[in-house]
Design an enzyme around this catalytic site. Structure first.
Site, short mmCIF file in Angstrom:
data_model
loop_
_atom_site.label_atom_id
_atom_site.label_comp_id
_atom_site.label_asym_id
_atom_site.label_seq_id
_atom_site.Cartn_x
_atom_site.Cartn_y
_atom_site.Cartn_z
N PRO A 645 74.99 -15.21 13.75
CA PRO A 645 75.74 -14.57 12.67
C PRO A 645 76.15 -15.49 11.53
CG PRO A 645 76.51 -13.79 14.79
CD PRO A 645 75.56 -14.91 15.08
N THR A 647 74.81 -18.54 10.52
CA THR A 647 73.71 -19.01 9.68
C THR A 647 72.99 -17.84 9.00
OG1 THR A 647 72.24 -19.10 11.61
CG2 THR A 647 73.38 -21.13 11.00
N LYS A 714 64.09 -9.00 12.88
CA LYS A 714 63.08 -8.65 11.89
C LYS A 714 62.99 -9.67 10.75
CE LYS A 714 64.27 -4.28 10.95
NZ LYS A 714 64.08 -2.90 10.44
N GLY A 715 63.79 -10.72 10.76
CA GLY A 715 63.73 -11.72 9.68
C GLY A 715 64.53 -11.29 8.47
N GLU A 718 63.77 -13.48 3.26
CA GLU A 718 63.26 -12.94 2.00
C GLU A 718 64.13 -11.79 1.48
OE1 GLU A 718 61.00 -14.95 1.18
OE2 GLU A 718 60.42 -15.69 3.14
#
Length: 751
Positions: A645, A647, A714-715, A718
């Site tokens: 959480p 980072t 899920k990344g 971006e």
């Protein structure tokens, strides 16, 4: 103070495991390795944008104190990989080829590295470089995007493969826009943006033997770099070792291998000493890529009640004359909204500039500026709230791939963001809200990026004291990879985080790709999980073989086996426990080890997998001066399980900061008379500083996507920036009624 909101379920906030090393200066970066006999290289760049080198006068430099070599195409050793190609000699590579260091006398752009001066100290190398004199045969160059846009072409890969992501795309009726009841037709421009991470690009190259190379290199992937230079120098991959233990920030500039790296390797080979080469801040503008200048046009049509009828989206992106760079500028348009008719056209414009490279939110951040601005424009034309307009065109499955989403919780992001930004204070009519002399506006933008996953492997070692050591070749460019992997391991095993070490950034460690494309936790995390579970299976078998009260372990599920205070036990069964030290002693071992690989599964073909974000901005604009002050940003992420959480919130805050720069300050400007950047340092190229960054709140839906990968992540690297710039631009319109379609939005555009 910035803060994050998340549902604390399985994973707790943890300080960065490498934080102490970084703040105390104990962390070593690529430019900080001191090897015996180390010498220094400095690059001399071209002063013209196109032409050939007539002569290089290096005599004064060669006589300068401490100079060991002056290397150029005239005397550089031949790079073996430059001489071999799968292409027929008469056929150029499909997408061109990267710039070859010291290969010939051709000049392709202003700032191209053409000479390396090697000396015993950095200062002597710099002085030697200042003495090199070069004469050129100039040719007429082209660097002006607007003046040459008619020369844009379909990328070679699209010509070769009509199904390429950058090929022309048609869904539904090509002419549907023409007959739409409500239409907008607008052009959007994003200027060149430069990565400018805190750490300069740096490499220390050392030939341990004629066929054995070690590189301490600032890269985003140790093994991709290993493979690249192994091929370039015709070496077995295992003979090239790449170390990138710490990386001081990277936004995509480390996803490509650049001429300065080859220059250092050539220099080390020629002087037979380790060579360190660090780019200057000015060289960072021309030698390691940038977000390309991009023009976009959107034609959007809708019914009067707000249903999208058609979206036509065109884009032209800048590339170099020698190498074709493409990116996913149009992907979000194809899948984000429920429009039955969508057409996209992507072209590239070859100019006499260096090659661009992926920059955080590559392509999607650029495309989202146009798409999300156009959505706001259409909502205003319809007299609709921008969120209601998006909800009316919400997609419950992927209209591009025609597959169900693995998960999609974007509506939760809408709801959380509205509440936290104070959306109810927003008025439809621009300029309706004031705070003293300042005009107040609210805007929002949506972001999405693929939930990418690659193959990765992790080696795990458990010792008799219950310490867990893990190793993987992945790098960490700043998001806190080691911290996340320690948390996954702790969550899987029950071992305290202070007894777990995750080593990374070494090509000799087990398999990993680049850190990029929001794919690290999705790829390496499952391998960590698999390695931890494999250790538990080994222990389970070992314990069960002893019989007696230990027989309960034979039928225990691996998820029920936990480590507590140096013991292995079955959760919920206090009588089923074994001391690890005793067990190892009984089996005459000091440690146990396993290496496990994790790969994407068939779900990739059954579901469409994306992470999503919503960004909200409150801005104040002074009507007399045009000054824009971003007062508050709220970032909401649907990124699956939030492993770390603290980072993760850092990631979102960093992405929002980059989005503020994109919207308001960042632009690299070329003087087209010379084809050279005039913005080449932080005095002229403006990035957001503390005074520009407001209170940022971060919210995560924190619902797992186990179809995407076993850890459910899920990344989010971006989606942290995608949608921020249009949120700010839309807020400025809401404040002023002025629609600015060319970034950055500087005061002169608002007065």
């Amino acid at each position: 103070m910035n803060e994050a909101f998340f549902d604390k379920k399985d994973y707790k906030s943890l300080d960065r495991v490498d934080g102490r090393l970084k703040v105390t200066g104990a962390a070593r970066y690529s430019a900080e390795y001191q090897l015996p006999g180390l010498v220094y290289a400095v690059l001399v760049e071209s002063k013209i944008a196109k032409g050939t080198i007539k002569s290089i006068d290096s005599r004064a430099a060669e006589r300068a104190p401490g100079v060991l070599a002056v290397i150029s195409h005239v005397n550089a050793i031949k790079v073996p990989g430059y001489q071999t190609s799968n292409q027929h000699p008469s056929e150029p590579p499909v997408n061109g080829q990267p710039l070859r260091a010291f290969y010939d006398n051709n000049v392709y752009y202003n700032g191209q590295p053409i000479v390396a001066v090697v000396a015993s100290t950095l200062e002597k190398a710099q002085f030697g470089a200042s003495l090199v004199k070069i004469q050129y045969e100039k040719e007429q160059h082209k660097t002006d995007f607007d003046a040459n846009m008619d020369n844009a072409v379909l990328p070679a890969q699209a010509k070769k493969n009509p199904k390429s992501p950058v090929a022309d795309y048609n869904r539904g009726d090509k002419n549907a826009f023409v007959n739409a009841p409500v239409k907008i037709d607008a052009e959007y421009v994003l200027p060149t943006e430069v990565h400018n991470p805190m750490e300069l690009q740096a490499i220390t190259a050392y030939w341990e033997a004629d066929d054995r190379l070690t590189l301490y290199d600032k890269v985003q992937g140790t093994q991709p770099t290993q493979q690249h230079f192994a091929k370039e120098w015709n070496l077995p991959p295992e003979n090239v070792k790449v170390i990138a233990t710490f990386v001081g920030g990277a936004f995509g500039n480390g996803l490509h291998n650049w001429p300065h790296e080859t220059a250092a390797i050539i220099a080390a080979k020629q002087v037979k000493k380790p060579v360190k080469l660090v780019l200057t801040r000015e060289q960072m503008f021309t030698m390691v890529g940038y977000r390309p200048y991009t023009w976009q046009k959107i034609q959007m049509g809708a019914t009067k009640d707000g249903k999208l009828v058609a979206i036509n989206h065109e884009s032209v992106g800048q590339t170099s004359s020698y190498e074709e760079f493409t990116e996913s500028t149009l992907q979000q348009t194809r899948m984000m909204y429920a429009s039955p008719n969508v057409n996209t056209r992507y072209r590239i414009l070859k100019l006499d500039v260096s090659t661009p490279i992926w920059m955080r939110g590559p392509g999607e951040a650029t495309g989202a500026f146009a798409l999300e601005s156009a959505m706001d424009e259409m909502a205003f034309s319809l007299g609709m709230d921008p969120i209601e307009f998006r909800l009316m065109n919400y997609t419950d499955s992927d209209p591009d791939k025609q597959l169900p989403w693995s998960t999609k919780y974007l509506k939760e992001c809408y709801d959380a963001g509205k509440e936290k930004i104070g959306w109810d204070k927003r008025k439809m009519q621009p300029g309706s809200v004031r705070s003293g002399e300042w005009l107040v506006g609210y805007g929002m933008g949506t972001g999405t990026f693929g939930a990418n996953r690659g193959a990765a492997a992790v080696r795990a070692q458990l010792d008799a004291d219950g310490n867990l050591l893990m190793q993987c070749a992945i790098t960490d460019i700043g998001p806190g990879t080691g911290t996340a992997m320690v948390q996954i391991a702790s969550n899987t095993t029950g071992i305290s985080t202070d007894k777990i070490i995750f080593q990374l950034g070494n090509s000799q460690f087990p398999k990993a790709g680049n850190q990029g494309g929001s794919s690290t936790v999705n790829s390496v995390g499952p391998a960590v999980q698999a390695a931890c579970n494999a250790l538990k299976e080994q222990l389970k078998t070992m314990i069960a073989s002893k019989g007696g009260s230990n027989a309960a372990f034979a039928s225990a599920k691996k998820e029920d086996i936990v480590f507590v205070n140096g013991q292995v036990q079955i959760a919920g069964n206090d009588s089923a426990k074994v001391d690890i030290r005793t067990l190892f002693k009984q089996n005459n071992i000091q440690k146990m080890e396993t290496t496990q690989e994790s790969r994407p599964d068939e779900n990739r073909n059954k579901y469409s997998m994306y992470a999503f974000s919503m960004h909200f901005a409150e801005v104040h604009v002074h009507p007399l001066t045009g000054q824009v002050c971003v007062k508050k940003v709220v970032c909401c992420g649907d990124a699956g399980t939030i492993i770390s959480p603290k980072t993760a919130a850092n990631q979102m805050i960093g992405g929002a900061t980059g989005g503020i720069g994109m919207a308001l300050t960042e632009s690299a400007v070329i003087d087209h008379r010379f084809g050279r950047y005039v913005t080449k340092d932080f005095a002229e190229y403006h990035v957001p500083v503390h005074a520009d960054v407001p209170h940022i709140e971060v919210f995560f839906v924190n619902k797992p996507d186990t179809l995407a990968d076993p850890v459910g992540s899920k990344g989010l690297g971006e989606i942290a920036i995608i949608g921020v710039a249009p949120a700010i631009a839309n807020a400025i319109f809401n404040a002023t009624g002025k629609r600015i379609r060319e970034l950055p939005i500087t005061p002169d555009k608002l007065i």
